[in-house]
Design a protein around this motif. Structure first.
Motif, short mmCIF file in Angstrom:
data_model
loop_
_atom_site.label_atom_id
_atom_site.label_comp_id
_atom_site.label_asym_id
_atom_site.label_seq_id
_atom_site.Cartn_x
_atom_site.Cartn_y
_atom_site.Cartn_z
N PRO A 62 0.84 -1.21 0.00
CA PRO A 62 0.00 0.00 0.00
C PRO A 62 0.87 1.26 0.00
CG PRO A 62 -0.67 -1.53 1.74
CD PRO A 62 0.64 -2.02 1.19
N ALA A 78 -14.93 4.83 10.07
CA ALA A 78 -14.00 5.91 10.36
C ALA A 78 -13.62 6.59 9.05
CB ALA A 78 -12.75 5.37 11.04
N ILE A 80 -11.10 9.27 7.26
CA ILE A 80 -9.87 10.05 7.37
C ILE A 80 -10.12 11.38 6.66
CG2 ILE A 80 -7.42 10.14 6.75
CD1 ILE A 80 -7.69 6.95 6.63
N ALA A 83 -4.85 13.81 5.69
CA ALA A 83 -3.73 12.86 5.58
C ALA A 83 -2.82 13.32 4.46
CB ALA A 83 -4.25 11.46 5.33
N ASN A 94 6.94 -7.02 -3.31
CA ASN A 94 7.80 -8.09 -2.83
C ASN A 94 6.95 -9.33 -2.53
OD1 ASN A 94 6.63 -7.70 -0.30
ND2 ASN A 94 8.55 -7.32 0.75
N TYR A 101 13.05 -15.09 -2.19
CA TYR A 101 12.48 -13.77 -1.89
C TYR A 101 12.65 -12.88 -3.11
CZ TYR A 101 11.96 -9.10 0.02
OH TYR A 101 11.56 -7.80 0.25
N ILE B 57 16.34 -7.82 6.26
CA ILE B 57 15.58 -6.66 5.76
C ILE B 57 14.10 -6.97 5.91
CG2 ILE B 57 15.13 -5.14 3.78
CD1 ILE B 57 17.98 -4.90 4.85
N HIS B 59 10.25 -5.22 6.81
CA HIS B 59 9.51 -3.96 6.94
C HIS B 59 8.05 -4.25 7.31
CE1 HIS B 59 12.33 -0.85 5.56
NE2 HIS B 59 12.88 -1.83 4.87
N LYS B 61 4.33 -3.32 6.57
CA LYS B 61 3.63 -2.74 5.43
C LYS B 61 2.76 -1.57 5.87
CE LYS B 61 3.41 -7.07 2.97
NZ LYS B 61 2.51 -8.16 2.55
N PRO B 62 2.63 -0.56 5.02
CA PRO B 62 1.73 0.54 5.35
C PRO B 62 0.29 0.04 5.46
CG PRO B 62 3.14 1.09 3.48
CD PRO B 62 3.32 -0.37 3.74
N ILE B 65 -5.17 2.10 2.53
CA ILE B 65 -6.16 3.17 2.64
C ILE B 65 -6.78 3.45 1.27
CG2 ILE B 65 -6.36 5.69 3.02
CD1 ILE B 65 -4.47 5.25 5.40
N ILE B 67 -8.27 6.05 -0.96
CA ILE B 67 -8.30 7.51 -1.07
C ILE B 67 -9.47 7.91 -1.97
CG2 ILE B 67 -7.05 9.54 -1.88
CD1 ILE B 67 -4.47 7.89 -1.26
N ILE B 80 -4.88 14.80 1.45
CA ILE B 80 -5.98 13.85 1.31
C ILE B 80 -7.08 14.30 2.27
CG2 ILE B 80 -6.68 11.44 1.62
CD1 ILE B 80 -3.56 10.84 1.22
N ALA B 83 -10.76 9.76 2.95
CA ALA B 83 -10.17 8.44 2.73
C ALA B 83 -10.71 7.48 3.79
CB ALA B 83 -8.65 8.53 2.81
N TYR B 84 -10.60 6.20 3.50
CA TYR B 84 -11.12 5.18 4.42
C TYR B 84 -10.12 4.06 4.61
CZ TYR B 84 -15.37 7.71 3.46
OH TYR B 84 -16.28 8.72 3.35
N PHE B 85 -10.15 3.48 5.79
CA PHE B 85 -9.31 2.32 6.05
C PHE B 85 -9.84 1.14 5.27
CE2 PHE B 85 -8.77 4.95 9.84
CZ PHE B 85 -7.40 5.02 9.89
N SER B 89 -4.97 -7.46 2.89
CA SER B 89 -5.13 -8.80 2.35
C SER B 89 -3.96 -9.70 2.73
CB SER B 89 -5.27 -8.75 0.83
OG SER B 89 -4.16 -8.08 0.28
N THR B 90 -2.97 -9.11 3.38
CA THR B 90 -1.80 -9.90 3.77
C THR B 90 -1.56 -9.74 5.27
OG1 THR B 90 -0.24 -8.11 3.35
CG2 THR B 90 -0.80 -9.49 1.47
N ASN B 94 6.87 -8.48 6.34
CA ASN B 94 7.58 -9.48 5.55
C ASN B 94 8.95 -8.94 5.14
OD1 ASN B 94 7.19 -7.82 3.32
ND2 ASN B 94 6.14 -9.35 2.10
N GLY B 95 9.75 -9.86 4.61
CA GLY B 95 11.09 -9.46 4.21
C GLY B 95 11.98 -10.66 4.00
#
Lengths: 208, 208
Positions: A62, A78, A80, A83, A94, A101, B57, B59, B61-62, B65, B67, B80, B83-85, B89-90, B94-95
């Motif tokens: 995302p 909710a 937003i 933002a 990824n 990987y 490595i 991270h 994930k964001p 959202i 928009i 923005i 927007a909505y949450f 799907s994951t 991960n990394g």
């Protein structure tokens, strides 16, 4: 070559006139303009295909967003209301393919002779390099929209050109990409069968 | 055990009274409340540590959202305004670690005897399963906040309990997690050295 997707969207093509002409013969695309799906959207549908067939699990991340204000007009919805877009610190895609990987970024150009390096950002190269050092497969998918040609280019090859920017070289010549990358022949399902290029790269010993 | 982070944040601890008392002796946390950093934030700083040391490595994930509306009050600052949450799907994390694809979700409970399965969602289990089938390492990090104990639990073990929900079992007993998981001893840098558990899991042959 005209592809009709089951949901009525058309194939990606930057030749606007040609598509305008074709558009009348097609169901209107549900989400996207007359040019049909974008390169990114075709990668996403290809990823869906790979996931459904249990070939690979690859997702687009995302867009990172800084949320400042959220209203709760209803208990369950909710909203937003303030933002901002944030700079990503990684790449767009990824996932995992048969224990490997994979990490990549997808970029496109209208150029016909070379791929401009200003399509890439330093943080993307750094992230791809870090994943490469962890023995992940780091690469980019390059789309020449005017030529309708798509290439897999592994990070080590890209990194050489990235560094050569200091010497004033601002793009990668197409003929170099043809030589150091792997061309992806566009298909129907999946539209962008990039896992074939990944397989070939692994078989060749992940050099370059 | 009291950890002072360089930026003035305190260790994570759900004992609010105890932390309230300690707060007066500390720099005020810059971002978070009196309880100090959350479990998630500690995982994030651990990931930063792993990245800096080139150990792995990983991270977060964001948040996805949707928009709806964007204003462009200035050329460079898109805002923005609606927007909505969206449902992810994951999983959250991960990394790559030394060629291994890692995929995990981090969850916490205040319970002392068992970990409630309603902390997990079907799409998370399905995604972890799909990554496992691709020979990735799928797992969850479980945090018992009242006990201040953290566990690595591999997907295959979790999946058995997930399926047993049909038989009315709504949580995983702590004693089973002690047996089938790997306890992570909290540290300073990184705070949650979960890669040690991953290493142990790989060494043991990724069973369970």
């Amino acid at each position: 070559m005209q592809i009709n997707y089951p949901n009525g969207t058309t194939h990606f093509n930057n030749d606007a006139n040609r598509n305008k002409k074709q558009a009348s013969r097609l169901e209107p695309p549900k989400t996207f303009g007359k040019r049909g799906m974008t390169f990114e959207e075709h990668i996403n549908t290809s990823n869906d295909y790979y996931a459904q067939r249990k070939i690979a699990i690859i997702h687009k991340k995302p867009t990172p967003i800084q949320i400042v204000k959220v209203d709760y007009p209803h208990r369950s919805a909710a909203t937003i209301t303030e933002a901002y877009f944030r700079q990503a610190s990684t790449t767009d895609y990824n996932g995992v393919y048969q224990g490997y990987y994979l990490d990549f970024e997808a970029k496109e150009t209208k150029n016909k002779q070379s791929f401009p390096l200003n399509n890439f950002h330093t943080h993307q190269l750094e992230h791809l390099q870090a994943c490469h050092e962890q023995h992940g497969i780091s690469f980019v998918l390059l789309w020449f929209s005017s030529l309708q040609r798509c290439f897999f280019l592994p990070l080590p090859a890209l990194a050489l050109y990235w560094q050569a920017q200091k010497d004033g070289k601002k793009s990668i010549p197409l003929k170099d990409i043809e030589q150091k990358g792997i061309e992806i022949t566009l298909g129907v399902h999946p539209r962008i069968p990039y896992i074939e290029a990944v397989k070939e790269y692994i078989t060749k010993g992940m050099k370059n």
